[in-house]
Design an enzyme around this catalytic site. Structure first.
Site, PDB file in Angstrom:
ATOM      1  N   ILE A  87      50.556  21.864 -32.782  1.00  0.00           N
ATOM      2  CA  ILE A  87      51.246  20.626 -33.185  1.00  0.00           C
ATOM      3  C   ILE A  87      52.264  20.968 -34.267  1.00  0.00           C
ATOM      4  CG2 ILE A  87      51.003  18.274 -34.092  1.00  0.00           C
ATOM      5  CD1 ILE A  87      48.098  18.288 -33.188  1.00  0.00           C
ATOM      6  N   THR A  88      53.537  20.697 -33.994  1.00  0.00           N
ATOM      7  CA  THR A  88      54.547  20.947 -35.027  1.00  0.00           C
ATOM      8  C   THR A  88      54.537  19.786 -36.022  1.00  0.00           C
ATOM      9  OG1 THR A  88      56.389  19.850 -33.874  1.00  0.00           O
ATOM     10  CG2 THR A  88      56.000  22.170 -33.343  1.00  0.00           C
ATOM     11  N   ALA A  90      52.461  19.147 -38.510  1.00  0.00           N
ATOM     12  CA  ALA A  90      51.117  18.564 -38.621  1.00  0.00           C
ATOM     13  C   ALA A  90      50.700  18.383 -40.079  1.00  0.00           C
ATOM     14  CB  ALA A  90      50.114  19.441 -37.879  1.00  0.00           C
ATOM     15  N   SER A  92      51.841  16.094 -42.138  1.00  0.00           N
ATOM     16  CA  SER A  92      51.821  14.700 -42.614  1.00  0.00           C
ATOM     17  C   SER A  92      51.951  13.739 -41.447  1.00  0.00           C
ATOM     18  CB  SER A  92      52.941  14.464 -43.637  1.00  0.00           C
ATOM     19  OG  SER A  92      54.184  14.332 -42.992  1.00  0.00           O
ATOM     20  N   GLY A  93      51.817  12.448 -41.756  1.00  0.00           N
ATOM     21  CA  GLY A  93      52.088  11.393 -40.788  1.00  0.00           C
ATOM     22  C   GLY A  93      51.358  11.521 -39.462  1.00  0.00           C
ATOM     23  N   TYR A 270      69.667  10.875 -36.006  1.00  0.00           N
ATOM     24  CA  TYR A 270      68.227  10.860 -35.716  1.00  0.00           C
ATOM     25  C   TYR A 270      67.956  10.219 -34.351  1.00  0.00           C
ATOM     26  CZ  TYR A 270      63.344   9.348 -35.780  1.00  0.00           C
ATOM     27  OH  TYR A 270      62.029   9.127 -35.442  1.00  0.00           O
TER      28      TYR A 270
HETATM   29  P1  NDP Z   1      56.555  12.633 -41.260  1.00  0.00           P
HETATM   30  O1  NDP Z   1      57.744  12.866 -42.110  1.00  0.00           O
HETATM   31  O2  NDP Z   1      55.318  12.128 -41.889  1.00  0.00           O
HETATM   32  O3  NDP Z   1      56.198  13.947 -40.474  1.00  0.00           O
HETATM   33  C1  NDP Z   1      57.174  14.818 -40.007  1.00  0.00           C
HETATM   34  C2  NDP Z   1      56.662  16.224 -40.043  1.00  0.00           C
HETATM   35  O4  NDP Z   1      57.693  17.102 -39.607  1.00  0.00           O
HETATM   36  C3  NDP Z   1      56.247  16.692 -41.442  1.00  0.00           C
HETATM   37  O5  NDP Z   1      55.030  17.365 -41.318  1.00  0.00           O
HETATM   38  C4  NDP Z   1      57.345  17.627 -41.825  1.00  0.00           C
HETATM   39  O6  NDP Z   1      56.947  18.686 -42.695  1.00  0.00           O
HETATM   40  C5  NDP Z   1      57.714  18.210 -40.469  1.00  0.00           C
HETATM   41  N1  NDP Z   1      58.993  18.894 -40.486  1.00  0.00           N
HETATM   42  C6  NDP Z   1      60.181  18.429 -40.904  1.00  0.00           C
HETATM   43  N2  NDP Z   1      61.110  19.385 -40.809  1.00  0.00           N
HETATM   44  C7  NDP Z   1      60.514  20.478 -40.313  1.00  0.00           C
HETATM   45  C8  NDP Z   1      60.951  21.783 -40.028  1.00  0.00           C
HETATM   46  N3  NDP Z   1      62.197  22.176 -40.235  1.00  0.00           N
HETATM   47  N4  NDP Z   1      60.062  22.654 -39.532  1.00  0.00           N
HETATM   48  C9  NDP Z   1      58.776  22.302 -39.343  1.00  0.00           C
HETATM   49  N5  NDP Z   1      58.296  21.089 -39.615  1.00  0.00           N
HETATM   50  C10 NDP Z   1      59.159  20.178 -40.100  1.00  0.00           C
HETATM   51  O7  NDP Z   1      57.051  11.636 -40.103  1.00  0.00           O
HETATM   52  P2  NDP Z   1      56.266  10.968 -38.879  1.00  0.00           P
HETATM   53  O8  NDP Z   1      54.870  11.399 -38.850  1.00  0.00           O
HETATM   54  O9  NDP Z   1      56.591   9.545 -38.895  1.00  0.00           O
HETATM   55  O10 NDP Z   1      57.055  11.609 -37.652  1.00  0.00           O
HETATM   56  C11 NDP Z   1      56.422  12.340 -36.636  1.00  0.00           C
HETATM   57  C12 NDP Z   1      57.089  12.082 -35.307  1.00  0.00           C
HETATM   58  O11 NDP Z   1      56.938  10.720 -34.956  1.00  0.00           O
HETATM   59  C13 NDP Z   1      58.597  12.354 -35.301  1.00  0.00           C
HETATM   60  O12 NDP Z   1      58.928  12.995 -34.099  1.00  0.00           O
HETATM   61  C14 NDP Z   1      59.209  10.967 -35.343  1.00  0.00           C
HETATM   62  O13 NDP Z   1      60.465  10.960 -34.748  1.00  0.00           O
HETATM   63  C15 NDP Z   1      58.190  10.218 -34.517  1.00  0.00           C
HETATM   64  N6  NDP Z   1      58.177   8.768 -34.670  1.00  0.00           N
HETATM   65  C16 NDP Z   1      57.873   8.187 -35.868  1.00  0.00           C
HETATM   66  C17 NDP Z   1      57.853   6.819 -35.997  1.00  0.00           C
HETATM   67  C18 NDP Z   1      57.528   6.152 -37.258  1.00  0.00           C
HETATM   68  O14 NDP Z   1      57.569   4.922 -37.283  1.00  0.00           O
HETATM   69  N7  NDP Z   1      57.181   6.853 -38.328  1.00  0.00           N
HETATM   70  C19 NDP Z   1      58.149   5.957 -34.844  1.00  0.00           C
HETATM   71  C20 NDP Z   1      58.445   6.683 -33.632  1.00  0.00           C
HETATM   72  C21 NDP Z   1      58.442   8.028 -33.565  1.00  0.00           C
HETATM   73  P3  NDP Z   1      56.698  18.457 -44.268  1.00  0.00           P
HETATM   74  O15 NDP Z   1      55.352  17.826 -44.364  1.00  0.00           O
HETATM   75  O16 NDP Z   1      56.745  19.840 -44.794  1.00  0.00           O
HETATM   76  O17 NDP Z   1      57.792  17.584 -44.753  1.00  0.00           O
HETATM   77 MG1  PMR Z   2      63.398  -1.385 -36.745  1.00  0.00          MG
HETATM   78  C1  PMR Z   2      61.339  -5.434 -32.340  1.00  0.00           C
HETATM   79  C2  PMR Z   2      60.881  -4.937 -33.327  1.00  0.00           C
HETATM   80  C3  PMR Z   2      61.197  -3.686 -33.985  1.00  0.00           C
HETATM   81  C4  PMR Z   2      60.516  -2.497 -33.855  1.00  0.00           C
HETATM   82  C5  PMR Z   2      59.326  -2.224 -32.977  1.00  0.00           C
HETATM   83  C6  PMR Z   2      61.156  -1.556 -34.720  1.00  0.00           C
HETATM   84  C7  PMR Z   2      60.767  -0.227 -34.851  1.00  0.00           C
HETATM   85  N1  PMR Z   2      62.188  -2.189 -35.372  1.00  0.00           N
HETATM   86  C8  PMR Z   2      62.248  -3.500 -34.930  1.00  0.00           C
HETATM   87  C9  PMR Z   2      63.157  -4.475 -35.320  1.00  0.00           C
HETATM   88  C10 PMR Z   2      64.109  -4.352 -36.336  1.00  0.00           C
HETATM   89  N2  PMR Z   2      64.321  -3.227 -37.065  1.00  0.00           N
HETATM   90  C11 PMR Z   2      65.005  -5.398 -36.786  1.00  0.00           C
HETATM   91  C12 PMR Z   2      65.039  -6.780 -36.204  1.00  0.00           C
HETATM   92  C13 PMR Z   2      65.757  -4.847 -37.803  1.00  0.00           C
HETATM   93  C14 PMR Z   2      66.854  -5.505 -38.594  1.00  0.00           C
HETATM   94  C15 PMR Z   2      66.321  -6.103 -39.823  1.00  0.00           C
HETATM   95  C16 PMR Z   2      65.314  -3.491 -37.987  1.00  0.00           C
HETATM   96  C17 PMR Z   2      65.832  -2.625 -38.928  1.00  0.00           C
HETATM   97  C18 PMR Z   2      65.462  -1.294 -39.041  1.00  0.00           C
HETATM   98  C19 PMR Z   2      65.998  -0.317 -39.948  1.00  0.00           C
HETATM   99  C20 PMR Z   2      67.063  -0.492 -40.973  1.00  0.00           C
HETATM  100  N3  PMR Z   2      64.479  -0.676 -38.250  1.00  0.00           N
HETATM  101  C21 PMR Z   2      64.422   0.605 -38.613  1.00  0.00           C
HETATM  102  C22 PMR Z   2      65.326   0.859 -39.633  1.00  0.00           C
HETATM  103  C23 PMR Z   2      65.206   2.252 -39.945  1.00  0.00           C
HETATM  104  O1  PMR Z   2      65.824   2.874 -40.797  1.00  0.00           O
HETATM  105  C24 PMR Z   2      64.241   2.876 -38.984  1.00  0.00           C
HETATM  106  C25 PMR Z   2      65.044   3.751 -38.065  1.00  0.00           C
HETATM  107  O2  PMR Z   2      65.831   3.313 -37.302  1.00  0.00           O
HETATM  108  O3  PMR Z   2      64.854   5.035 -38.126  1.00  0.00           O
HETATM  109  C26 PMR Z   2      65.655   5.793 -37.225  1.00  0.00           C
HETATM  110  C27 PMR Z   2      63.677   1.716 -38.206  1.00  0.00           C
HETATM  111  C28 PMR Z   2      62.686   1.620 -37.230  1.00  0.00           C
HETATM  112  N4  PMR Z   2      62.418   0.454 -36.539  1.00  0.00           N
HETATM  113  C29 PMR Z   2      61.369   0.673 -35.689  1.00  0.00           C
HETATM  114  C30 PMR Z   2      60.962   2.043 -35.815  1.00  0.00           C
HETATM  115  C31 PMR Z   2      59.844   2.674 -35.042  1.00  0.00           C
HETATM  116  C32 PMR Z   2      61.755   2.608 -36.758  1.00  0.00           C
HETATM  117  C33 PMR Z   2      61.511   4.010 -37.254  1.00  0.00           C
HETATM  118  C34 PMR Z   2      62.158   5.133 -36.750  1.00  0.00           C
HETATM  119  C35 PMR Z   2      61.854   5.792 -35.444  1.00  0.00           C
HETATM  120  O4  PMR Z   2      62.297   5.380 -34.394  1.00  0.00           O
HETATM  121  O5  PMR Z   2      61.200   6.790 -35.436  1.00  0.00           O
END
Ligand code: NDP
Ligand code: PMR
Ligand code: LMG
Length: 395
Positions: A87-88, A90, A92-93, A270
């Site tokens: 798992i890359t 891993a 955090s998160g 992103y």
């Molecule tokens: P986190 O920031 O918690 O986790 C990201 C991880 O990636 C960290 O462990 C970080 O390491 C690692 N990482 C960053 N850069 C590198 C690098 N150069 N080499 C190796 N590892 C690296 O974020 P999330 O857990 O939220 O994100 C995990 C996945 O989930 C991502 O693919 C994200 O796009 C996806 N995702 C997240 C959502 C969300 O709402 N959070 C929604 C949808 C998808 P370090 O701990 O050292 O910083």
């Molecule tokens: Mg978003 C329909 C609901 C919904 C969901 C499931 C997400 C997920 N978001 C939703 C709605 C909205 N968002 C609306 C209505 C707004 C305007 C207020 C909004 C805004 C917003 C911002 C500014 N949302 C965000 C941001 C971010 O900076 C995040 C992003 O785009 O990262 C790339 C984000 C996200 N919204 C999500 C999810 C899952 C993210 C996190 C990033 C990701 O895709 O991994």
């Protein structure tokens, strides 16, 4: 959580203009509101619930309930060797929560492929992962040398590779200027897409050789890269364009740092990188599934609004985003729940279908979701693959 089903199955038939600017955008993005006649003045949550009902209708036929990763038949226990999963990210998160969920079952050895060795060790300890069920190995996806070194170390360790999870990502929503990987590629696409592409290419043979009953390559995607959803229409929207920036090397010197060749925008970079992730999963499927039997899959784990992904965002956003997702969109999931979902994609014997983008509804039942037009475009997928092959030097 109803909203995930919602936004996921919610489709826009006509794409609006891309790259909508903030000044002409609404809460939902101009194109979405005009095409769907969303009444912006009406309650956001009412709209969400309405969308969610429609979503639920559409998904019911394919939803399957989530069996816990802890439940496996005793028969399987007797006959199945421990699986090895890399798992890359891993440390955090989502990655950490998934590593924990899998390590706790005792059926998996988790290789935590992380850029910060000590942080990964500390994280594993802090969540109580059994010591014998994980190993931390150094991997910095922002350096091709590091990726190659990781692969060499892994191969040398002699372990089998049963599942590879490309999970790590970075997000720079407020950056005014691009930053770059060791090899000179814009950092978010360089890390999230190119680093993983090279890693997956180099480890494909190991996966192929695995004798585990179900070998899998999982690439984490997201709703925000899918413009057929509400979330995917919040500006700036993902758009790979004709990929002139990618073809030019994303170096910000003689080419743009953005895939589509436009001005740098960290949030868009992103989202574009997530489109690449989802396209590559499908391209791997088309090229290798039949020949190798590997299951290729992607997923949207839910909005895990509390993770380190948002560390670069402004403090106000970090404060408001979790309650916004929890109480208004209802798209929020905890790290623990998201970890269970990804662990399910790794290990559930019923999720062997290849080429699929998984999502979950509010009962945590998984369903096969539909990707946006761009994120399922076969021609674009081939083009991203071919250009990326050249960039990472893996033909
Ligand atoms: P986190 O920031 O918690 O986790 C990201 C991880 O990636 C960290 O462990 C970080 O390491 C690692 N990482 C960053 N850069 C590198 C690098 N150069 N080499 C190796 N590892 C690296 O974020 P999330 O857990 O939220 O994100 C995990 C996945 O989930 C991502 O693919 C994200 O796009 C996806 N995702 C997240 C959502 C969300 O709402 N959070 C929604 C949808 C998808 P370090 O701990 O050292 O910083
Ligand atoms: Mg978003 C329909 C609901 C919904 C969901 C499931 C997400 C997920 N978001 C939703 C709605 C909205 N968002 C609306 C209505 C707004 C305007 C207020 C909004 C805004 C917003 C911002 C500014 N949302 C965000 C941001 C971010 O900076 C995040 C992003 O785009 O990262 C790339 C984000 C996200 N919204 C999500 C999810 C899952 C993210 C996190 C990033 C990701 O895709 O991994
Ligand atoms: C770009 O902008 C940024 O430029 C880029 O840097 C990057 O962050 C990128 O995709 C990420 O976004 C796009 C975005 C910027 O534009 C829009 O979304 C356009 C709409 C902006 C309108 C914002 C209005 C916020 C209010 C929405 C809430 C509706 C419900 C009201 C209920 C009120 C109850 C008190 O957008 C922004 O930067 C604006 C900030 C958006 C933050 C979104 C998340 C927080 C929303 C806060 C809602 C308040 C609710 C708090 C919680 C209450 C809990 C009960």
């Amino acid at each position: 959580m109803a909203l995930q089903a919602t936004s996921c199955s919610f489709s826009i038939h006509k794409e609006g203009k891309t790259n909508a600017s903030l000044k002409d955008s609404s809460l939902f993005g101009a194109s979405l509101s005009s095409h769907l006649k969303v009444d912006l003045k009406s309650s956001l949550s009412r709209n969400m619930t309405e969308f969610s009902r429609r979503g639920a209708l559409k998904i019911q036929a394919v939803a399957t309930t989530t069996p816990s990763v802890n439940q496996a038949s005793t028969d399987a226990k007797k006959t199945l060797r421990k699986g090895t999963v890399v798992i890359t990210g891993a440390s955090s998160g989502l990655g950490l929560a998934t590593a924990k969920a899998l390590a706790e079952t005792g059926k998996w050895h988790v290789i935590m492929a992380c850029r910060d060795f000590l942080k990964a060790e500390r994280s594993a300890k802090s969540v109580g992962m059994p010591k014998e069920n994980y190993t931390v190995m150094h991997l910095d996806l922002a350096s091709f040398d590091s990726v190659r070194q990781f692969v060499a170390n892994f191969k040398q360790s002699g372990q089998p590779l049963d599942v590879l999870v490309c999970n790590a990502a970075v997000y720079f929503p407020t950056a005014k200027e691009p930053t770059y990987t060791a090899d000179g590629f814009e950092l978010s696409v360089g890390t999230n897409h190119l680093g993983h592409f090279l890693l997956a290419r180099l480890l494909l043979d190991d996966l192929k050789q695995s004798d585990y009953p179900s070998k899998r390559l999982i690439i984490v995607g997201s709703i925000t890269g899918n413009t057929n959803t509400l979330a995917g229409n919040v500006p700036p929207k993902a758009n790979l364009g004709d990929m002139r920036g990618l073809a030019g090397g994303l170096n910000g010197l003689n080419s743009s740092a953005m895939i589509d060749g436009g001005d740098f925008d960290g949030a868009k970079a992103y989202k574009d990188s997530k489109v690449c992730n989802m396209l590559m999963m499908q391209e791997f499927h088309r090229r290798y599934h039949e020949e190798t039997g590997i299951t290729f899959a992607s997923l949207y784990p839910g909005c895990i609004a509390t993770t380190g992904l948002f560390r670069e965002h402004i403090p106000l956003f970090r404060l408001l985003f979790p309650p916004f997702q929890k109480f208004i969109t209802k798209g929020y999931v905890s790290e623990e729940e998201s970890g269970k979902r990804l662990a399910q994609v790794v290990s559930d014997p019923s999720l062997t279908k290849s080429g699929v983008y998984w999502s979950w509804n509010n009962n945590s039942a998984s369903f096969e979701n539909q990707l946006s037009e761009e994120a399922s475009d076969v021609t674009k997928a081939r083009k991203v693959w071919e250009i990326s092959e050249k960039l990472v030097g893996a033909n």
